[in-house]
Motif scaffolding. Structure first.
Motif, mmCIF file in Angstrom:
data_model
loop_
_atom_site.group_PDB
_atom_site.id
_atom_site.type_symbol
_atom_site.label_atom_id
_atom_site.label_comp_id
_atom_site.label_asym_id
_atom_site.label_seq_id
_atom_site.Cartn_x
_atom_site.Cartn_y
_atom_site.Cartn_z
ATOM 1 N N THR A 106 0.699 -1.274 0.128
ATOM 2 C CA THR A 106 -0.148 -0.015 -0.007
ATOM 3 C C THR A 106 0.931 1.200 -0.131
ATOM 4 O OG1 THR A 106 -0.157 0.321 2.432
ATOM 5 C CG2 THR A 106 -1.883 -1.330 1.223
ATOM 6 N N ALA A 107 0.265 2.471 -0.340
ATOM 7 C CA ALA A 107 1.015 3.646 -0.179
ATOM 8 C C ALA A 107 1.888 3.683 1.197
ATOM 9 C CB ALA A 107 0.048 4.782 -0.435
ATOM 10 N N ALA A 108 1.050 3.419 2.191
ATOM 11 C CA ALA A 108 1.430 3.342 3.532
ATOM 12 C C ALA A 108 2.605 2.414 3.901
ATOM 13 C CB ALA A 108 0.449 3.089 4.630
ATOM 14 N N SER A 109 2.740 1.300 3.295
ATOM 15 C CA SER A 109 3.759 0.509 3.304
ATOM 16 C C SER A 109 4.906 0.612 2.483
ATOM 17 C CB SER A 109 3.397 -1.072 3.219
ATOM 18 O OG SER A 109 2.873 -1.342 1.902
ATOM 19 N N GLY A 110 4.891 1.637 1.592
ATOM 20 C CA GLY A 110 6.094 1.751 0.725
ATOM 21 C C GLY A 110 5.912 1.397 -0.750
ATOM 22 N N ALA A 111 4.654 1.471 -1.091
ATOM 23 C CA ALA A 111 4.607 0.830 -2.587
ATOM 24 C C ALA A 111 5.322 1.668 -3.651
ATOM 25 C CB ALA A 111 3.050 0.802 -2.968
ATOM 26 N N THR A 112 5.896 1.172 -4.412
ATOM 27 C CA THR A 112 6.595 1.952 -5.485
ATOM 28 C C THR A 112 5.802 3.127 -6.129
ATOM 29 O OG1 THR A 112 8.239 -0.001 -6.098
ATOM 30 C CG2 THR A 112 7.754 1.802 -7.780
ATOM 31 N N ARG A 113 6.405 4.279 -6.269
ATOM 32 C CA ARG A 113 5.768 5.492 -6.875
ATOM 33 C C ARG A 113 5.878 5.556 -8.126
ATOM 34 N NH1 ARG A 113 2.651 7.976 -3.301
ATOM 35 N NH2 ARG A 113 2.886 10.221 -4.436
ATOM 36 N N VAL A 114 5.237 5.743 -9.003
ATOM 37 C CA VAL A 114 5.495 5.762 -10.554
ATOM 38 C C VAL A 114 4.909 6.958 -10.857
ATOM 39 C CG1 VAL A 114 5.092 4.830 -12.804
ATOM 40 C CG2 VAL A 114 5.758 3.144 -10.830
ATOM 41 N N ILE A 115 5.571 7.747 -11.980
ATOM 42 C CA ILE A 115 5.194 8.827 -12.715
ATOM 43 C C ILE A 115 4.498 8.199 -14.210
ATOM 44 C CG2 ILE A 115 5.500 11.211 -13.642
ATOM 45 C CD1 ILE A 115 7.383 11.846 -11.663
ATOM 46 N N PRO A 116 3.440 8.028 -14.462
ATOM 47 C CA PRO A 116 2.987 7.392 -15.665
ATOM 48 C C PRO A 116 3.582 8.180 -16.682
ATOM 49 C CG PRO A 116 1.350 7.499 -14.114
ATOM 50 C CD PRO A 116 2.302 8.318 -13.680
ATOM 51 N N ALA A 117 4.032 7.487 -17.969
ATOM 52 C CA ALA A 117 4.384 8.181 -19.044
ATOM 53 C C ALA A 117 5.910 8.728 -18.804
ATOM 54 C CB ALA A 117 3.547 8.913 -19.730
ATOM 55 N N SER A 118 5.997 9.577 -17.859
ATOM 56 C CA SER A 118 7.045 10.290 -17.473
ATOM 57 C C SER A 118 7.500 11.286 -18.660
ATOM 58 C CB SER A 118 8.359 9.232 -16.884
ATOM 59 O OG SER A 118 8.029 8.622 -15.910
ATOM 60 N N ARG A 119 6.717 11.731 -19.328
ATOM 61 C CA ARG A 119 7.088 12.432 -20.390
ATOM 62 C C ARG A 119 7.565 13.998 -19.908
ATOM 63 N NH1 ARG A 119 2.171 10.557 -22.180
ATOM 64 N NH2 ARG A 119 1.984 8.895 -23.827
ATOM 65 N N VAL A 156 10.030 7.445 -14.726
ATOM 66 C CA VAL A 156 10.524 7.849 -13.481
ATOM 67 C C VAL A 156 9.748 7.259 -12.192
ATOM 68 C CG1 VAL A 156 10.773 9.982 -12.105
ATOM 69 C CG2 VAL A 156 11.259 10.071 -14.679
ATOM 70 N N HIS A 157 10.365 6.869 -11.222
ATOM 71 C CA HIS A 157 9.800 6.211 -10.083
ATOM 72 C C HIS A 157 10.717 6.333 -8.816
ATOM 73 C CE1 HIS A 157 12.402 3.062 -11.737
ATOM 74 N NE2 HIS A 157 12.482 2.561 -10.322
ATOM 75 N N ARG A 158 10.306 5.668 -7.646
ATOM 76 C CA ARG A 158 10.968 5.795 -6.556
ATOM 77 C C ARG A 158 10.256 4.814 -5.520
ATOM 78 N NH1 ARG A 158 9.421 8.362 -1.883
ATOM 79 N NH2 ARG A 158 7.780 9.622 -1.721
ATOM 80 N N GLY A 159 11.016 4.327 -4.536
ATOM 81 C CA GLY A 159 10.843 3.534 -3.626
ATOM 82 C C GLY A 159 10.333 4.498 -2.388
ATOM 83 N N ASP A 160 9.204 4.244 -1.634
ATOM 84 C CA ASP A 160 8.822 4.958 -0.410
ATOM 85 C C ASP A 160 9.408 4.006 0.874
ATOM 86 O OD1 ASP A 160 8.064 7.067 1.047
ATOM 87 O OD2 ASP A 160 5.820 7.203 0.231
ATOM 88 N N TRP A 161 9.112 4.722 2.111
ATOM 89 C CA TRP A 161 9.495 4.023 3.254
ATOM 90 C C TRP A 161 7.988 3.349 3.796
ATOM 91 C CZ3 TRP A 161 8.488 6.354 8.261
ATOM 92 C CH2 TRP A 161 7.992 7.323 8.268
ATOM 93 N N ASN A 162 8.288 2.413 4.765
ATOM 94 C CA ASN A 162 7.123 1.877 5.313
ATOM 95 C C ASN A 162 6.613 2.586 6.643
ATOM 96 O OD1 ASN A 162 5.468 -0.178 6.094
ATOM 97 N ND2 ASN A 162 6.868 -1.843 6.579
ATOM 98 N N ARG A 163 5.535 2.863 6.573
ATOM 99 C CA ARG A 163 5.120 3.635 7.610
ATOM 100 C C ARG A 163 4.102 2.844 8.664
ATOM 101 N NH1 ARG A 163 5.203 6.734 3.316
ATOM 102 N NH2 ARG A 163 5.927 8.756 3.512
#
Length: 262
Positions: free
Chosen positions: A151-164, A203-210
């Motif tokens: 989930t977003a709270a547990s650190g799901a990878t965040r993606v910018i769709p298309a990343s144009r 473009v993406h990043r890994g979040d931290w686990n809350r």
């Protein structure tokens, strides 16, 4: 082969948005994957010296992290951890999907594990894999196997769709604000057993686990044949350039990691 062949709309979506997720692994397989990871994280002694482990703790804390006692957050070269890890890297469900999304001729680039220990603020920055790994071009796909419900709270990878409009240069020079990136991003929230396929140009990043729950992904990165990696000082990706697919051929290895793999 993949549980279900890719539909043309899925391939089109990946090429347009830069990512795709599919439920590839069943419940019993996810349990076996979790056991493999727990075994690797609990016994740092005696492992292959090319397996690099980054941990937050010097002394184990089994009470807080029973399956990850050293609060390990990054492991590189997991493919060297044993035959079962090699078999997983060559699992035809993943390779078949990668070939449809990338190229009929694909090579392994690298293997790694990203754990997100509860409360530990270890975040991956915004990046493109092709830029950070110094590929010739953007013909690459990273498969992220969700080891737990994400989930977003547990650190799901965040993606910018298309990343144009985004490039490594303007990300590095801070020409793009963090607020702008965050507003454009979506967390890929999916259950355990999902595989998130990321284009090397997205473009993406890994979040931290809350949360108080376990959270982690197991990754295998692949490149199209001929798309070379230009390694920097200290980089040592195991089995890089290993052919995993060619037209009409797939790397075939005995299945060690679970008996239900055909």
């Amino acid at each position: 082969m993949a549980l279900l062949p890719l539909a043309p709309a899925e391939v089109e979506y990946f090429r347009r948005e830069g990512y795709l997720f599919r439920q590839e692994f069943m419940f019993d397989e996810v349990t076996e994957l979790q056991n493999m990871v727990a075994s690797l994280l609990s016994t740092p002694q005696g492992r292959n010296p090319r397996i690099t482990m980054h941990s937050a703790l010097d002394d184990p804390d089994f009470a807080r992290f029973p399956n990850n006692p050293y609060a390990t957050y990054h492991v590189v070269n997991t493919v060297l951890a044993g035959d079962n890890w090699l078999s997983l890297m060559a699992d035809h469900r993943i390779i078949d999907t990668v070939c449809e999304l990338l190229s009929p001729s694909a090579d392994l680039d690298m293997s790694f594990l990203r754990m997100r220990p509860s409360g530990l603020r270890m975040e991956a920055p915004w990046h493109r894999d092709a830029d950070t790994d110094k590929f010739d071009d953007y013909r690459g796909v990273t498969s992220l196997i969700y080891l737990h419900d994400m989930t977003a709270a547990s650190g799901a990878t965040r993606v910018i769709p298309a990343s144009r409009g985004y490039s490594h240069r303007n990300l590095e020079s801070q020409n793009v604000s963090v607020d702008e990136l965050e507003s454009a991003a979506i967390p890929i929230e999916q259950p355990a057993g999902t595989v998130l396929y990321l284009s090397s140009k997205v473009v993406h990043r890994g979040d931290w686990n809350r949360t108080q729950n376990e959270s982690g992904v197991l990754a295998f990165e692949y490149r199209a044949r001929g798309n070379n990696r230009h390694m920097g000082i200290g980089e040592d990706p195991a089995l890089t350039d290993l052919p995993v697919a060619r037209p009409g051929w797939r790397l075939s290895m005995p299945s060690h990691w679970i008996s239900s793999i055909s």
